[in-house]
Design an enzyme around this catalytic site. Structure first.
Site, PDB file in Angstrom:
ATOM      1  CB  THR A 130      -1.207   0.278   1.208  1.00 29.20           C
ATOM      2  OG1 THR A 130      -0.354   0.147   2.642  1.00 29.20           O
ATOM      3  CG2 THR A 130      -1.801  -1.306   1.278  1.00 29.20           C
ATOM      4  CG  PHE A 174       3.357  -6.066   2.978  1.00 26.94           C
ATOM      5  CD1 PHE A 174       4.109  -4.359   2.616  1.00 26.94           C
ATOM      6  CD2 PHE A 174       2.137  -5.951   2.023  1.00 26.94           C
ATOM      7  CE1 PHE A 174       4.582  -4.171   1.501  1.00 26.94           C
ATOM      8  CE2 PHE A 174       3.029  -6.173   0.550  1.00 26.94           C
ATOM      9  CZ  PHE A 174       4.842  -5.648   0.330  1.00 26.94           C
ATOM     10  CB  CYS A 175       1.654  -0.148   4.465  1.00 29.51           C
ATOM     11  SG  CYS A 175       1.003   0.534   6.395  1.00 29.51           S
ATOM     12  CB  THR A 176       6.250   1.972   6.522  1.00 20.35           C
ATOM     13  OG1 THR A 176       6.483   2.869   5.149  1.00 20.35           O
ATOM     14  CG2 THR A 176       7.546   2.585   7.171  1.00 20.35           C
ATOM     15  CB  ILE A 203       8.204  -3.055   6.474  1.00 21.81           C
ATOM     16  CG1 ILE A 203       7.068  -3.494   4.903  1.00 21.81           C
ATOM     17  CG2 ILE A 203       9.069  -3.614   5.873  1.00 21.81           C
ATOM     18  CD1 ILE A 203       6.818  -2.035   4.479  1.00 21.81           C
TER      19      ILE A 203
END
Length: 293
Positions: A130, A174-176, A203
């Site tokens: 994302t 998922f993202c940071t 992540i």
């Protein structure tokens, strides 16, 4: 070493302006720097400082009604990764432009980092990154779909154009650090997706907890501070930032003929006017003289 805390929390904050000055004053008194965003839907940001300073700021926010369960991801930096402290007021703590989305009321199921590999290895699961295109360019999970978005606000339109491709599939996102997934999975649930999950802690938590030998992550993870990127074990990834276009560059990119420090890189060589370049050169000269904060 400086402690770096990436945090977010969705909870009603009826008058964020009333919280701003006290939070900013505390951060400045504790020598904490970074950016925190306040909105009526909660708080988001990354700050760095001494361990005691970070602990004081986190305790302050967790004392607000509804923010007791605030969580954060910690990493370390050898140098202070931020120039100053900012507390900003915005309509959203992460901008999606979908007012009907409510991560407090509904959200996708969280998947712990230890269980993530099994989820994304399932052939009946669609894995979607994302983040923005410039972030994905330096690293992502193997086989993940890159929506090609330049901002998170573009994601709903991308989904509308592509939803049919994923009918009947489980969607894993998922993202940071997790915040964009809170909104994107809430959005998908509202769009009628029956099974949507996302990586708990993002992540950064995965890179912290999953051994490199077992990892399905390739490359580095872009972070929004002077470290630019992190890799397994939350070690520095070695990237630098182009201060013209704000995109991450590998060290070898600085040897390309298009590169001029502070002025351009191969990614933005055709994106600015000569007047812009002259302005960037003035800014770079100021930075070299130590005149910029």
């Amino acid at each position: 070493m400086f402690t770096v805390a990436a945090l977010y929390h969705f909870a009603p904050l009826p008058d964020p302006d009333a919280r701003r000055e006290g939070l900013l004053a505390l951060c400045q008194a504790q020598g904490v720097r970074g950016t925190l965003i306040l909105a009526q839907e909660g708080i988001n940001g990354t700050v760095a400082g001494s361990r005691d300073g970070i602990a004081a700021v986190l305790a302050h926010v967790r004392a607000w009604p509804g923010f007791e369960a605030l969580e954060w991801k910690e990493s370390a930096a050898e140098a202070m990764p931020f120039g100053r402290m900012k507390v900003r007021l915005k309509p959203e703590i992460v901008t999606m432009g979908q007012p009907q989305v409510d991560p407090v009321a509904r959200v996708g199921r969280h998947v712990a980092p230890a269980d993530w590999n099994a989820v994304i290895s399932d052939p009946d699961t669609v894995v979607i990154d994302t983040r923005n295109d410039y972030e994905i360019a330096i690293g992502s999970f193997r086989g993940a779909i890159d929506p090609g978005t330049r901002s998170f606000r573009e994601f709903p339109d991308w989904w509308a154009d592509n939803a049919g491709r994923f009918a009947g599939k489980r969607v894993a996102m998922f993202c940071t650090g997790g915040i964009r997934c809170e909104k994107s999975t809430s959005f998908l649930v509202g769009q009628g997706v029956t099974e949507v999950v996302h990586l708990q802690g993002g992540i950064l938590k995965y890179l912290e907890e999953v051994p490199e030998g077992e990892s399905l992550w390739d490359g580095a993870c872009f972070v929004f501070d002077r470290r630019v990127s992190l890799t397994h074990g939350l070690r520095p990834g070695g990237h630098i930032l182009c201060h013209a276009c704000r995109r991450p560059l590998a060290p070898e990119d600085t040897a390309r003929p298009e590169y001029e420090e502070g002025v351009r890189c191969h990614l933005c060589a055709d994106e600015y006017t000569e007047a812009d370049r002259d302005r960037f050169r003035d800014r770079q000269r100021q930075a070299e003289r130590g005149e910029l904060i």
